[in-house]
Design a protein around this motif. Structure first.
Motif, short mmCIF file in Angstrom:
data_model
loop_
_atom_site.label_atom_id
_atom_site.label_comp_id
_atom_site.label_asym_id
_atom_site.label_seq_id
_atom_site.Cartn_x
_atom_site.Cartn_y
_atom_site.Cartn_z
N ASN A 175 12.74 0.20 -12.82
CA ASN A 175 13.77 0.32 -11.59
C ASN A 175 12.96 -0.51 -10.77
O ASN A 175 11.99 -0.52 -10.67
N PRO A 176 12.81 -1.27 -9.80
CA PRO A 176 12.82 -2.26 -8.84
C PRO A 176 11.89 -1.24 -7.52
O PRO A 176 12.48 -0.04 -7.73
N ASP A 177 10.77 -1.83 -6.88
CA ASP A 177 10.15 -1.26 -5.44
C ASP A 177 11.45 -0.29 -5.39
O ASP A 177 11.71 0.42 -4.67
N ASN A 201 8.72 -12.13 4.39
CA ASN A 201 8.42 -11.01 4.25
C ASN A 201 6.85 -10.83 4.09
O ASN A 201 7.26 -10.68 2.85
N PRO A 202 5.40 -10.34 4.59
CA PRO A 202 3.99 -10.40 3.76
C PRO A 202 4.08 -9.08 2.76
O PRO A 202 3.07 -8.96 2.16
N SER A 203 5.35 -7.93 3.19
CA SER A 203 5.46 -6.65 2.26
C SER A 203 5.51 -7.65 1.04
O SER A 203 5.64 -6.75 0.49
N ILE A 204 6.19 -8.33 0.70
CA ILE A 204 6.96 -8.71 -0.21
C ILE A 204 6.58 -9.86 -1.37
O ILE A 204 6.39 -9.94 -0.78
N LEU A 342 13.86 -6.04 -5.04
CA LEU A 342 12.12 -6.71 -4.68
C LEU A 342 10.80 -5.72 -5.66
O LEU A 342 11.31 -4.67 -5.82
N LYS A 343 9.80 -6.31 -5.51
CA LYS A 343 8.77 -5.95 -5.91
C LYS A 343 7.58 -5.66 -4.48
O LYS A 343 7.62 -7.25 -3.75
N LEU A 344 7.04 -4.48 -4.47
CA LEU A 344 6.16 -4.69 -3.23
C LEU A 344 5.04 -4.91 -3.15
O LEU A 344 4.61 -4.67 -4.43
N LYS A 345 4.22 -5.21 -2.08
CA LYS A 345 2.77 -5.84 -2.69
C LYS A 345 1.77 -4.90 -2.99
O LYS A 345 2.43 -3.88 -2.86
N PRO A 346 0.88 -4.37 -3.38
CA PRO A 346 -0.01 -2.99 -3.74
C PRO A 346 0.13 -2.11 -2.85
O PRO A 346 -0.88 -3.11 -1.60
N ASN A 351 9.25 4.17 1.99
CA ASN A 351 9.54 4.99 2.54
C ASN A 351 9.86 3.46 3.67
O ASN A 351 10.84 3.21 4.38
N SER A 352 8.09 3.11 4.40
CA SER A 352 8.40 2.18 5.42
C SER A 352 8.97 0.89 5.63
O SER A 352 8.97 0.53 5.95
#
Length: 508
Positions: A175-177, A201-204, A342-346, A351-352
Motif C-alpha cells: 500500500n502506498p503512503d 509538491n516538495p513533500s512527495i 504516492l510515496k512521501l519523503k522521509p 495525515n498532515s
C-alpha cells in the motif's frame, strides 16, 4: 517467588527438551524429507514419549530412590548430577562429537538430565511433606488455575499483537503512503493538472498512475475471475514490488502484453511462466445497447505470464500488468488513470500531507492515507481481538472460583483464631480485611507467575519458532506494555472482586 521461578524454569526446560528432541528424531527418521501429517504424528509421538520417560526417570530417582535422604542431601545430589552432566556434555562438544547424530542425542540426554535434576531437587526441598497441608493444597490449586488463565490470556493477546503487526507490515509493503482517487466516477479528471501539482509538491518523493478493475483470465482450459492492477514504470519507486517476485521477473515496460500473477491465481490456473503460451484477458465493454456477439460484449487481449508473486492472502486474486494493457481493455485514452499512488519523503507525516493535498486539490478527488486503505482490515482485527479478550476474561472468571474456594477454606481453617481476635476486641471489618488481603496476595502471585511464564514461552517461541503458522512462518509473539497492563488489570480486578465478596462472609 522461588516456586514461581522453579516452575517457569521447568516449563522452559520441557520446551527446550521437546524442541531439541523433535529435531533429532526428525533427522533420524525422516532426513532431508518434507514431512506430512503421518510423519509429524510419528515424530511428535516419539518426542512426547521421550519427554515423559526422561522426566519420570528423574522424578523417580528423587522421590523414590533417594526417599530416605534429607531434603538438603537431595539438593546436593541434584547439584552433583547437574555439574557432572554439564561437564560431560561440554567435553563431547569440545571434542566435536556434537557433529554426529548420536553425539547430539547423548548431549541432549546429559543437558536435560542436568536441568531436570536441578528442578526436581529444588522442588523436593521446597515441597517436603511436613510443609504440606490441606489449606496449602487448595491455595496452590487456586494459584495454579489463575496462573494458567493469566498465561493463556497474555499469550493469546501477544500472539494476536504479533499477527496484527505482521499483517500490517505485509499491507505496508503493497500500500502506498497516500492514494488519490476520483470523488465521482472511476477515472480521474484533469489528470495533467494533478500530476503537475504533485511534481511541484516538495513533500512527495514519487507517484504512479494506477488502474484497477475486475477481469476474466483464461490459461489453457482453466478460467478464473481476478483483479487486474495496471501500473506504470514509476510504480516501483512507490512500492517495491520487484522484491516480492517469487519466480520470474519484473516488468521492463517495453511491451504492455505482460502479466505477473499472484500465487493464488497461478495455482488455480496452473499457470507457469511462459513467453510463448499466453493468457487471455476479457473485460466487459463500456456502453449500452443490444449485444449480438461475444466480441461486442467484451474487450479481450492476450498477455504472457512473466512472473509469480506472493504478497498476502488479500492479494490472492490479483494480477499485475503495465497500465497500457488495462487502458486497452477499458478503451481508455493513454494518459488516463483510476488513481494516483504516492510515496512521501522521509519524515513527512501522512495525515498532515493528506490534509494539505486535499485542501490543494479540492473536493473533486479523495486523498487517503495507508491507514485509511487498511481501515477495514484494522477494524476486523480489533473486533477479533476484543472477542478473544472477552472469551479469555470469562476463563479467568471461572478460574477465580478456585480463589473463592481457597479463601473459604482459609476462613474455615482459621475459625478458632477469628473468634479469638473477635474476643480481644478486633473489629469485624478488620478481620474481613485480613482475608481480603489474602485473596489479593494470591491474585498478585498468580499474575506475577502467569506473566513470567507467558514471557518465557514468548521468548522461546521467538527464538526457536516452536509453533508454526504455516510451513514457513512461525506465530509471531509481540511483547507490548499494553498487553502487560491489560492482563494485570483484568486479573487484578476480577481477583479483587472475588476476594472482596468472599471475605464478607465471616462465620458468626
Amino acid at each position: 517467588m522461588l516456586l514461581i521461578a522453579i516452575t517457569s524454569f521447568l516449563v522452559g526446560t520441557l520446551i527446550y527438551i521437546g524442541d531439541s528432541s523433535f529435531k533429532l528424531i526428525q533427522q533420524l527418521l525422516f532426513p532431508r524429507q518434507m514431512m506430512g501429517l503421518k510423519e509429524n504424528l510419528i515424530v511428535y509421538g516419539i518426542m512426547f514419549l521421550y519427554l515423559f520417560l526422561q522426566s519420570f526417570s528423574i522424578y523417580y530417582i528423587f522421590n523414590k530412590t533417594l526417599v530416605r535422604l534429607e531434603q538438603k542431601s537431595k539438593l546436593l545430589v541434584a547439584f552433583v548430577v547437574a555439574v557432572l552432566s554439564v561437564a560431560l556434555a561440554g567435553a563431547l562438544i569440545f571434542f566435536d562429537l556434537n557433529n554426529s547424530l548420536i553425539g547430539n542425542c547423548v548431549i541432549l540426554i546429559l543437558i536435560s538430565s542436568a536441568l531436570l535434576s536441578l528442578i526436581f531437587g529444588f522442588l523436593s526441598f521446597l515441597l517436603s511433606k511436613r510443609r504440606i497441608t490441606g489449606v496449602n493444597i487448595i491455595t496452590s490449586i487456586a494459584v495454579f488455575a489463575i496462573t494458567i488463565a493469566t498465561t493463556s490470556l497474555f499469550i493469546i493477546l501477544s500472539v494476536f499483537s504479533g499477527l496484527e503487526k505482521m499483517n500490517l507490515q505485509f499491507f505496508s509493503n503493497v500500500n502506498p503512503d497516500l492514494k488519490i482517487s476520483s470523488a465521482k466516477g472511476k477515472t480521474l479528471s484533469d489528470i495533467d493538472n494533478l500530476t503537475q501539482k504533485l511534481t511541484q509538491n516538495p513533500s512527495i518523493e514519487s507517484f504512479s498512475k494506477v488502474i484497477e478493475e475486475k477481469v476474466s483470465i483464461e490459461f489453457g482450459d482453466k478460467e478464473d475471475i481476478a483483479y487486474i492492477k495496471g501500473i506504470d514504470e514509476h510504480y516501483n519507486k512507490v512500492v517495491r514490488l520487484d522484491t516480492l517476485i517469487q519466480h520470474g521477473s519484473y516488468f521492463n515496460f517495453q511491451s504492455p502484453y505482460e502479466i505477473i500473477a499472484s500465487e493464488g491465481v497461478a495455482r488455480r490456473l496452473q499457470m507457469y511462466i511462459d513467453r510463448y503460451n499466453s493468457a487471455r484477458l476479457r473485460m466487459p465493454k463500456p456502453g449500452t445497447g443490444m449485444i449480438t456477439s461475444e466480441t461486442e460484449a467484451f474487450n479481450s487481449a492476450v498477455a504472457n505470464p512473466i512472473g509469480v508473486t506472493y504478497i498476502n492472502d488479500s492479494y490472492d486474486k490479483y494480477i499485475l500488468s503495465p497500465i497500457e494493457l488495462t487502458q486497452i481493455l477499458l478503451e481508455l485514452p493513454p494518459n488516463s488513470a483510476y488513481s494516483l499512488e504516492l510515496k512521501l519523503k522521509p519524515g513527512i507525516s501522512q495525515n498532515s500531507a493528506k490534509a494539505a493535498l486535499q485542501k490543494e486539490l479540492g473536493d473533486k478527488v479523495v486523498v487517503q492515507t495507508r491507514q485509511d486503505l487498511d481501515a477495514t482490515f484494522i477494524k476486523v482485527m480489533n473486533v477479533e481481538n476484543l472477542i478473544i479478550y472477552l472469551i479469555f476474561t470469562l476463563v479467568i472468571i471461572i478460574a477465580c472460583f478456585n480463589l473463592a474456594g481457597a479463601i473459604i477454606i482459609i476462613i474455615i481453617d482459621k475459625k478458632v483464631q477469628i473468634k479469638t481476635m473477635w474476643s480481644f476486641g478486633m473489629q469485624r471489618s478488620h478481620i474481613k480485611q485480613i482475608f481480603f488481603q489474602t485473596g489479593l496476595l494470591i491474585t498478585f502471585s498468580s499474575i506475577l507467575f502467569g506473566l513470567t511464564l507467558g514471557s518465557i514461552i514468548g521468548l522461546l517461541q521467538n527464538k526457536f519458532q516452536l509453533v508454526m503458522a504455516n510451513s514457513f512462518v512461525a506465530f509471531p509473539f509481540e511483547f507490548t506494555l499494553l498487553n502487560y497492563i491489560t492482563v494485570t488489570a483484568t486479573v487484578l480486578i476480577i481477583g479483587a472482586g472475588v476476594s472482596y465478596m468472599v471475605s464478607r462472609k465471616l462465620p458468626s
